[in-house]
Design an enzyme around this catalytic site. Structure first.
Site, PDB file in Angstrom:
ATOM      1  N   ASP A   1      44.543   1.966  -5.078  1.00 22.69           N
ATOM      2  CA  ASP A   1      45.597   3.116  -6.126  1.00 22.69           C
ATOM      3  C   ASP A   1      46.470   3.903  -5.330  1.00 22.69           C
ATOM      4  O   ASP A   1      47.542   4.117  -6.087  1.00 22.69           O
ATOM      5  CB  ASP A   1      44.490   3.927  -7.047  1.00 22.69           C
TER       6      ASP A   1
ATOM      7  N   LYS B   1      37.953  16.465  -6.643  1.00 20.18           N
ATOM      8  CA  LYS B   1      38.175  14.939  -6.151  1.00 20.18           C
ATOM      9  C   LYS B   1      39.454  14.733  -5.960  1.00 20.18           C
ATOM     10  O   LYS B   1      40.182  14.949  -6.739  1.00 20.18           O
ATOM     11  CB  LYS B   1      37.670  14.170  -7.352  1.00 20.18           C
TER      12      LYS B   1
ATOM     13  N   HIS C   1      35.663   5.035  -2.116  1.00 22.70           N
ATOM     14  CA  HIS C   1      35.504   3.463  -2.628  1.00 22.70           C
ATOM     15  C   HIS C   1      34.034   3.256  -2.944  1.00 22.70           C
ATOM     16  O   HIS C   1      33.353   3.624  -1.875  1.00 22.70           O
ATOM     17  CB  HIS C   1      36.247   2.301  -2.022  1.00 22.70           C
TER      18      HIS C   1
ATOM     19  N   HIS D   1      38.457  -8.222  -8.615  1.00 19.07           N
ATOM     20  CA  HIS D   1      37.737  -7.424  -7.577  1.00 19.07           C
ATOM     21  C   HIS D   1      36.138  -7.445  -7.938  1.00 19.07           C
ATOM     22  O   HIS D   1      35.529  -6.363  -8.140  1.00 19.07           O
ATOM     23  CB  HIS D   1      38.149  -5.965  -7.680  1.00 19.07           C
TER      24      HIS D   1
ATOM     25  N   HIS E   1      38.084   4.952 -12.233  1.00 19.30           N
ATOM     26  CA  HIS E   1      38.259   3.576 -12.033  1.00 19.30           C
ATOM     27  C   HIS E   1      39.966   3.190 -12.170  1.00 19.30           C
ATOM     28  O   HIS E   1      40.652   3.893 -11.160  1.00 19.30           O
ATOM     29  CB  HIS E   1      37.747   2.636 -13.318  1.00 19.30           C
TER      30      HIS E   1
HETATM   31  N1  COA Z   1      37.786  13.236  -2.913  1.00 15.51           N
HETATM   32  C1  COA Z   1      37.081  14.015  -2.550  1.00 15.51           C
HETATM   33  N2  COA Z   1      35.766  13.870  -2.282  1.00 15.51           N
HETATM   34  C2  COA Z   1      35.297  12.368  -2.579  1.00 15.51           C
HETATM   35  C3  COA Z   1      35.850  11.515  -3.155  1.00 15.51           C
HETATM   36  C4  COA Z   1      37.376  11.793  -3.327  1.00 15.51           C
HETATM   37  N3  COA Z   1      38.219  11.029  -3.933  1.00 15.51           N
HETATM   38  N4  COA Z   1      35.212  10.423  -3.091  1.00 15.51           N
HETATM   39  C5  COA Z   1      34.134  10.608  -2.433  1.00 15.51           C
HETATM   40  N5  COA Z   1      34.038  11.961  -2.199  1.00 15.51           N
HETATM   41  C6  COA Z   1      32.848  12.562  -1.688  1.00 15.51           C
HETATM   42  C7  COA Z   1      31.857  12.712  -2.790  1.00 15.51           C
HETATM   43  O1  COA Z   1      31.919  14.024  -3.601  1.00 15.51           O
HETATM   44  C8  COA Z   1      30.553  12.752  -2.037  1.00 15.51           C
HETATM   45  O2  COA Z   1      30.348  13.988  -1.501  1.00 15.51           O
HETATM   46  P1  COA Z   1      28.903  14.491  -1.335  1.00 15.51           P
HETATM   47  O3  COA Z   1      27.988  13.715  -0.815  1.00 15.51           O
HETATM   48  O4  COA Z   1      29.291  15.855  -0.707  1.00 15.51           O
HETATM   49  O5  COA Z   1      28.556  14.666  -2.764  1.00 15.51           O
HETATM   50  C9  COA Z   1      30.743  11.668  -1.056  1.00 15.51           C
HETATM   51  O6  COA Z   1      32.206  11.672  -0.698  1.00 15.51           O
HETATM   52  C10 COA Z   1      30.217  10.153  -1.382  1.00 15.51           C
HETATM   53  O7  COA Z   1      30.968   9.723  -2.297  1.00 15.51           O
HETATM   54  P2  COA Z   1      30.375   9.043  -3.499  1.00 15.51           P
HETATM   55  O8  COA Z   1      30.676   9.752  -4.802  1.00 15.51           O
HETATM   56  O9  COA Z   1      28.976   8.624  -3.277  1.00 15.51           O
HETATM   57  O10 COA Z   1      31.148   7.466  -3.741  1.00 15.51           O
HETATM   58  P3  COA Z   1      31.068   6.722  -4.768  1.00 15.51           P
HETATM   59  O11 COA Z   1      30.721   5.397  -4.312  1.00 15.51           O
HETATM   60  O12 COA Z   1      29.804   7.040  -5.767  1.00 15.51           O
HETATM   61  O13 COA Z   1      32.126   6.867  -5.715  1.00 15.51           O
HETATM   62  C11 COA Z   1      34.595   6.585  -6.329  1.00 15.51           C
HETATM   63  C12 COA Z   1      33.271   6.000  -5.474  1.00 15.51           C
HETATM   64  C13 COA Z   1      35.552   5.710  -6.253  1.00 15.51           C
HETATM   65  C14 COA Z   1      34.184   6.691  -7.616  1.00 15.51           C
HETATM   66  C15 COA Z   1      34.918   8.072  -5.627  1.00 15.51           C
HETATM   67  O14 COA Z   1      35.324   7.856  -4.396  1.00 15.51           O
HETATM   68  C16 COA Z   1      36.141   8.513  -6.468  1.00 15.51           C
HETATM   69  O15 COA Z   1      35.715   9.200  -7.381  1.00 15.51           O
HETATM   70  N6  COA Z   1      37.255   8.455  -6.023  1.00 15.51           N
HETATM   71  C17 COA Z   1      38.439   9.144  -6.624  1.00 15.51           C
HETATM   72  C18 COA Z   1      38.678   8.042  -7.830  1.00 15.51           C
HETATM   73  C19 COA Z   1      39.510   6.813  -7.191  1.00 15.51           C
HETATM   74  O16 COA Z   1      40.230   6.759  -6.410  1.00 15.51           O
HETATM   75  N7  COA Z   1      39.290   5.827  -7.851  1.00 15.51           N
HETATM   76  C20 COA Z   1      39.558   4.560  -7.560  1.00 15.51           C
HETATM   77  C21 COA Z   1      38.544   3.424  -6.967  1.00 15.51           C
HETATM   78  S1  COA Z   1      39.414   1.741  -6.652  1.00 15.51           S
END
Ligand code: COA
Length: 374
Positions: A311, A254, A260, A186, A221
């Protein structure tokens, strides 16, 4: 990106290097490995074929694939000193920590030596990671010393066979095979970037993979598939799940398995594993986990416009194959190690030390204070 935006950017949108291995496309909506779509690979290819494509840059002929599978099969055994050490690791250790140690130990006993041996080392790591994980798992949890060699043709079949001590069903074998393809590669994700940074120092391949395992362990991750399962398991019915989810969102929690860094509207891997989850749910008569997963996915989209990532449905699909939740992220390692090692080889082929700059936000030059006057 302007320096002012760096504060919490996590390097989003910045190009940190070149790769011919995979792309999420210019718009971040598709996923291809060396030009082949993830949809075609998961429909027509197997994991070993995908590994060959990643490592050698083209699809193998039938003869090449057959020989390659045979080669990988012979590399599944575990060196005795590694078995000895695995037996000392307690059952309470997180399996990702076991994977990290196992990879490092393999490097102690069978060091790469020189980059000329990188393919051999890569294939040895790939073929023996499932054996090392399950050797520790079966010994620490059930007191059994397993034979790490099976007659299974594929890594997916081998994993399930060692885990359940029996020949897996064709559906389970293929579902895991597809999952390994989806997780294989990826682009510049966090763990792959770790592997590339390490490779760029001209370190050995075991160090690159060991570092990447540590990065993948984090819940933001790879750890998300386990966290998603723990959430799904809390609910008996879709109604309960919806209420529980809304309460979590209210508390700004979260939700693991959603969102993503690149994909905004959909993760192309999600539909594929979701179909498999649905198929396995039907064949095992599940009336709970799949409907609960679906309502969580629907509610997350309605409430937050956040899509399920790769995931989320992996959680239920793995659960339906009776894979213990604590082994979900290690399975991700078994798959992604192929991507990491492809990146290590690519980095080595055109290397420059990766060393970005930092924007300094600390104090100005300070006058030294002798210890008595502080
Ligand atoms: N649950 C709830 N809210 C979420 C979220 C989630 N899984 N993922 C993003 N958000 C929210 C963030 O809090 C943020 O809100 P805000 O603007 O009010 O602060 C907004 O959505 C934008 O998200 P952001 O954190 O900027 O996205 P990112 O690109 O930095 O992060 C991840 C991406 C994957 C780290 C994030 O979506 C996450 O933590 N997901 C859960 C973990 C996960 O499933 N990881 C596997 C990835 S393949």
């Amino acid at each position: 990106m302007h320096q002012d935006n760096l504060k919490s950017s996590g390097l989003r949108g910045m190009t940190a290097g070149k790769t011919a291995l995979s792309t999420v496309g210019k718009d971040g909506v598709g996923l291809t490995y060396r030009g082949y779509s993830i949809e075609d690979l998961s429909m027509y290819a197997g994991f070993e074929e995908t590994v060959w494509l990643l490592f050698y840059g083209k699809l193998p002929s039938q003869q090449e694939l057959t020989t390659y599978k045979e080669k990988l099969k012979k590399l599944r055994d575990i060196p005795e000193p590694v078995k000895f050490c695995l037996e000392k690791i307690p059952a309470t250790t997180h399996p990702m920590d076991v994977m990290r140690s196992a990879c490092s130990l393999l490097g102690d006993i069978e060091p790469e030596g020189s980059f000329e041996h990188q393919y051999n080392s890569a294939e040895r790591i790939l073929a023996s990671l499932p054996s090392m994980l399950l050797y520790w798992y079966q010994f620490s949890h059930h007191g059994i010393r397993i034979d790490p060699l099976t007659d299974e043709e594929t890594l997916a079949g081998h994993f399930l066979h060692l885990l359940h001590n029996k020949t897996p069903t064709a559906d389970h074998r293929r579902c895991l095979d597809v999952s390994l393809i989806l997780y294989a590669e990826h682009e510049f994700n966090a763990s792959t970037f770790t592997a590339r940074v390490c490779a760029a120092t001209l370190s050995d391949i075991h160090s690159c993979v060991t570092g990447a395992i540590g990065t993948l362990k984090g819940p933001l991750h790879g750890g998300a598939n386990e966290a998603a399962m723990e959430m799904i398991e809390r609910y008996q019915t879709p109604a309960e799940a919806k209420n529980g989810l809304l309460a979590m969102l209210e508390k700004k929690e979260k939700i693991m398995g959603f969102g993503h860094a690149i994909y905004r509207d959909k993760d192309p891997r999600n539909n594929i594993i979701k179909e498999w989850s649905a198929k396995l749910a039907q064949s095992c008569g599940d009336k709970r986990y799949y409907p609960v997963s679906e309502i969580i996915e629907k509610t997350m989209w309605e409430e937050k416009k956040l899509c399920a990532n790769a995931d989320f449905y992996h959680a239920s699909a793995y659960h339906f194959m009776n894979i213990p939740t604590k082994l979900f992220t290690p399975l991700f390692v078994c798959a992604r190690s192929s991507g990491w090692m492809s990146h290590v080889m690519e980095q080595r082929a055109d290397n420059r030390l990766i060393r970005p700059s930092a924007e300094y936000i600390g104090p100005e030059l300070q006058k030294w204070q002798p210890i008595e006057s502080r």
